[in-house]
Design a protein around this motif. Structure first.
Motif, PDB file in Angstrom:
ATOM      1  N   PHE A 181       0.563  -3.142  10.934  1.00 43.40           N
ATOM      2  CA  PHE A 181      -0.498  -2.586  11.970  1.00 43.40           C
ATOM      3  C   PHE A 181       0.022  -1.524  12.796  1.00 43.40           C
ATOM      4  CE2 PHE A 181      -2.169  -7.069   9.994  1.00 43.40           C
ATOM      5  CZ  PHE A 181      -2.779  -6.712   9.053  1.00 43.40           C
ATOM      6  N   LEU A 182       1.431  -1.701  12.609  1.00 46.12           N
ATOM      7  CA  LEU A 182       1.327  -0.059  13.256  1.00 46.12           C
ATOM      8  C   LEU A 182       0.802   1.004  12.676  1.00 46.12           C
ATOM      9  CD1 LEU A 182       5.270  -0.634  15.331  1.00 46.12           C
ATOM     10  CD2 LEU A 182       2.536  -1.433  16.090  1.00 46.12           C
ATOM     11  N   ILE A 183       0.784   0.795  11.527  1.00 49.44           N
ATOM     12  CA  ILE A 183       0.444   1.900  10.581  1.00 49.44           C
ATOM     13  C   ILE A 183      -0.730   2.657  10.590  1.00 49.44           C
ATOM     14  CG2 ILE A 183       0.399   3.272   7.626  1.00 49.44           C
ATOM     15  CD1 ILE A 183       3.020   0.806   7.645  1.00 49.44           C
ATOM     16  N   ARG A 184      -1.195   3.563  10.959  1.00 48.24           N
ATOM     17  CA  ARG A 184      -2.422   4.291  10.658  1.00 48.24           C
ATOM     18  C   ARG A 184      -3.010   3.540   9.494  1.00 48.24           C
ATOM     19  NH1 ARG A 184      -3.865  10.241  11.754  1.00 48.24           N
ATOM     20  NH2 ARG A 184      -6.681   9.974  12.544  1.00 48.24           N
ATOM     21  N   TYR A 185      -4.288   3.392   9.830  1.00 47.46           N
ATOM     22  CA  TYR A 185      -5.196   2.962   8.389  1.00 47.46           C
ATOM     23  C   TYR A 185      -4.523   1.313   7.384  1.00 47.46           C
ATOM     24  CZ  TYR A 185      -7.735   7.409   9.847  1.00 47.46           C
ATOM     25  OH  TYR A 185      -8.269   8.656  10.692  1.00 47.46           O
ATOM     26  N   SER A 186      -4.269   0.796   8.600  1.00 43.04           N
ATOM     27  CA  SER A 186      -3.143  -0.034   7.432  1.00 43.04           C
ATOM     28  C   SER A 186      -3.805  -0.887   7.188  1.00 43.04           C
ATOM     29  CB  SER A 186      -1.742  -0.136   8.412  1.00 43.04           C
ATOM     30  OG  SER A 186      -2.373  -0.875   9.735  1.00 43.04           O
ATOM     31  N   VAL A 187      -4.666  -1.349   8.213  1.00 47.52           N
ATOM     32  CA  VAL A 187      -6.284  -2.409   8.235  1.00 47.52           C
ATOM     33  C   VAL A 187      -7.213  -2.310   6.909  1.00 47.52           C
ATOM     34  CG1 VAL A 187      -7.917  -3.666   8.842  1.00 47.52           C
ATOM     35  CG2 VAL A 187      -5.944  -3.153  10.342  1.00 47.52           C
ATOM     36  N   ASP A 188      -7.728  -1.215   6.275  1.00 45.93           N
ATOM     37  CA  ASP A 188      -8.223  -0.825   5.394  1.00 45.93           C
ATOM     38  C   ASP A 188      -7.072  -1.122   4.000  1.00 45.93           C
ATOM     39  OD1 ASP A 188      -9.698   0.422   6.540  1.00 45.93           O
ATOM     40  OD2 ASP A 188      -9.694   1.709   6.597  1.00 45.93           O
ATOM     41  N   ARG A 189      -5.781  -0.164   3.883  1.00 48.78           N
ATOM     42  CA  ARG A 189      -4.556  -0.313   2.364  1.00 48.78           C
ATOM     43  C   ARG A 189      -5.080  -2.207   2.679  1.00 48.78           C
ATOM     44  NH1 ARG A 189      -4.401   0.160  -2.417  1.00 48.78           N
ATOM     45  NH2 ARG A 189      -2.093   0.159  -3.137  1.00 48.78           N
ATOM     46  N   VAL A 190      -4.234  -2.901   3.465  1.00 53.41           N
ATOM     47  CA  VAL A 190      -4.085  -4.239   3.713  1.00 53.41           C
ATOM     48  C   VAL A 190      -5.631  -4.866   2.382  1.00 53.41           C
ATOM     49  CG1 VAL A 190      -3.280  -6.292   4.901  1.00 53.41           C
ATOM     50  CG2 VAL A 190      -2.532  -4.440   5.256  1.00 53.41           C
ATOM     51  N   ALA A 191      -6.562  -4.797   2.924  1.00 56.34           N
ATOM     52  CA  ALA A 191      -7.901  -6.024   2.991  1.00 56.34           C
ATOM     53  C   ALA A 191      -7.040  -5.345   1.494  1.00 56.34           C
ATOM     54  CB  ALA A 191      -8.754  -5.436   3.662  1.00 56.34           C
ATOM     55  N   GLU A 192      -7.483  -4.224   1.111  1.00 57.70           N
ATOM     56  CA  GLU A 192      -7.274  -3.741  -1.219  1.00 57.70           C
ATOM     57  C   GLU A 192      -6.584  -4.731  -1.635  1.00 57.70           C
ATOM     58  OE1 GLU A 192      -6.490   0.259  -1.405  1.00 57.70           O
ATOM     59  OE2 GLU A 192      -9.005   0.960  -0.355  1.00 57.70           O
ATOM     60  N   LEU A 193      -5.191  -5.375  -1.053  1.00 60.31           N
ATOM     61  CA  LEU A 193      -3.814  -5.020  -1.514  1.00 60.31           C
ATOM     62  C   LEU A 193      -4.198  -7.365  -1.846  1.00 60.31           C
ATOM     63  CD1 LEU A 193      -0.761  -3.720   0.098  1.00 60.31           C
ATOM     64  CD2 LEU A 193      -2.177  -3.701  -2.126  1.00 60.31           C
ATOM     65  N   LEU A 194      -5.287  -8.023  -0.271  1.00 60.87           N
ATOM     66  CA  LEU A 194      -5.122  -9.231  -0.124  1.00 60.87           C
ATOM     67  C   LEU A 194      -6.375  -8.770  -0.880  1.00 60.87           C
ATOM     68  CD1 LEU A 194      -3.055  -9.703   3.339  1.00 60.87           C
ATOM     69  CD2 LEU A 194      -2.919 -10.291   0.817  1.00 60.87           C
ATOM     70  N   ASN A 195      -7.408  -8.414  -1.335  1.00 58.29           N
ATOM     71  CA  ASN A 195      -8.716  -8.371  -1.089  1.00 58.29           C
ATOM     72  C   ASN A 195     -10.274  -9.354  -0.218  1.00 58.29           C
ATOM     73  OD1 ASN A 195     -11.147  -8.762  -3.452  1.00 58.29           O
ATOM     74  ND2 ASN A 195     -10.049 -10.452  -4.642  1.00 58.29           N
ATOM     75  N   LEU A 196      -9.504  -8.737   1.415  1.00 61.24           N
ATOM     76  CA  LEU A 196     -10.922  -9.438   1.758  1.00 61.24           C
ATOM     77  C   LEU A 196     -10.902  -8.233   2.403  1.00 61.24           C
ATOM     78  CD1 LEU A 196      -7.001 -11.595   3.962  1.00 61.24           C
ATOM     79  CD2 LEU A 196      -9.503 -12.398   2.317  1.00 61.24           C
ATOM     80  N   SER A 197     -12.370  -8.391   3.313  1.00 56.16           N
ATOM     81  CA  SER A 197     -12.904  -6.914   3.909  1.00 56.16           C
ATOM     82  C   SER A 197     -12.066  -6.854   5.095  1.00 56.16           C
ATOM     83  CB  SER A 197     -13.814  -7.871   4.410  1.00 56.16           C
ATOM     84  OG  SER A 197     -14.013  -8.484   5.764  1.00 56.16           O
TER      85      SER A 197
END
Length: 235
Positions: A181-197
Motif C-alpha cells: 500500500f506504499l504504491i500509489r492507487y494500490s488499493v484500487d488494484r488490490v480490490a480488483e484482484l481480491l474481488n473486494l470493494s
C-alpha cells in the motif's frame, strides 16, 4: 616376449606417442619409458614443454620408486606438480611381458592448471551469502501487486471465494507488511484482484491498525507491570 619383440613394440609405441600428442593437444604430455635403461628411460615424448623433459632423460623419483616396488596395477588420474608449479592429472600404464614383468610404461600428464584457475574464478563469481530472498525483478508496479497478492493468497491455501472475513483481513495485513500500500492507487488494484470493494480494504486496514495499537498497548503495560514487580521484590 623376446628382445626383438620388445623392440618392435617400443618402436610402434614411439609412433603412437607422437600421434597422441598431436591428437590430445599441447596441454597433454605423453611419455614412453624403457625400464631396461632407467637412467635414460625416456625414449619418446610429446609436448615435453609441460614438464621440461626430453628424450634421454631419466626416470623421476616416483618412477624409480615404482620400479623398485613393482606396481600391481596401472595408475590413473593422480595429481602431480611440476617444478614450475603446474598441476597435472597423471596416469601411468605399465608395459608387461608374458610373465608379468614390467619393462616400460606410457605416462600421460595433462596440465589442468588453467582449468583449476577457471574453477577458482567460477567458484568466486558464484559465491553468495546463505541468505535466500524471493526476488523476481518485476518490471511494473502492476506486476509487483499481482505477485504480492498471489503470495498472500498462497499462504491461505484457499481460493478468494472461500476466504473468511478473518482470512481476508490476514491477506490485507500480509500485503500491508510487504509494502503493497506504499504504491500509489494500490488499493484500487488490490480490490480488483481480491474481488473486494476498496472501502472494505480501507476498513480492514483501519482494523489492522487498531489491533496493532491494542497489541502494543498491552505489551507496554505488561512491561511496566513486570518492572514494578521486579522493583518491589528487590530483584
Amino acid at each position: 616376449m623376446n628382445a626383438e619383440q620388445k623392440k618392435q613394440l617400443l618402436t610402434f609405441l614411439t609412433s603412437l606417442v607422437e600421434a597422441l600428442g598431436k591428437a590430445l593437444g599441447p596441454n597433454c604430455e605423453i611419455v614412453l619409458h624403457d625400464f631396461d635403461h632407467p637412467e635414460s628411460s625416456i625414449i619418446a615424448i610429446a609436448n615435453g614443454h609441460i614438464t621440461g623433459r626430453k628424450v634421454g632423460d631419466t626416470l623421476d623419483v616416483l618412477g624409480f620408486q615404482l620400479l623398485r616396488q613393482g606396481p600391481t596395477s596401472d595408475l590413473f588420474n593422480y595429481r602431480t606438480t611440476t617444478k614450475t608449479g603446474k598441476v597435472l592429472r597423471s596416469s601411468s600404464i605399465f608395459l608387461r611381458d608374458e610373465s608379468g614383468e614390467i619393462f616400460g610404461s606410457i605416462c600421460i600428464n595433462y596440465d589442468i592448471s588453467g582449468l583449476l584457475n577457471l574453477q577458482e574464478w567460477i567458484n568466486r563469481e558464484l559465491q553468495t551469502s546463505d541468505v535466500v530472498l524471493d526476488e523476481k525483478f518485476e518490471h511494473t508496479v502492476e506486476e509487483v501487486l499481482e505477485a504480492l497478492v498471489q503470495s498472500a493468497l498462497a499462504a491461505t491455501g484457499k481460493p478468494i471465494s472461500d476466504l473468511t472475513r478473518e482470512e481476508k483481513i490476514g491477506v490485507i495485513a500480509h500485503l500491508e507488511s510487504k509494502g503493497a500500500f506504499l504504491i500509489r492507487y494500490s488499493v484500487d488494484r488490490v480490490a480488483e484482484l481480491l474481488n473486494l470493494s476498496k472501502y472494505t480494504i480501507y476498513n480492514y486496514l483501519d482494523e489492522i491498525k487498531a489491533r496493532r495499537s491494542r497489541s502494543e498497548t498491552t505489551a507496554s503495560r505488561t512491561t511496566r507491570k513486570n518492572s514494578v514487580s521486579s522493583a518491589e521484590t528487590g530483584t
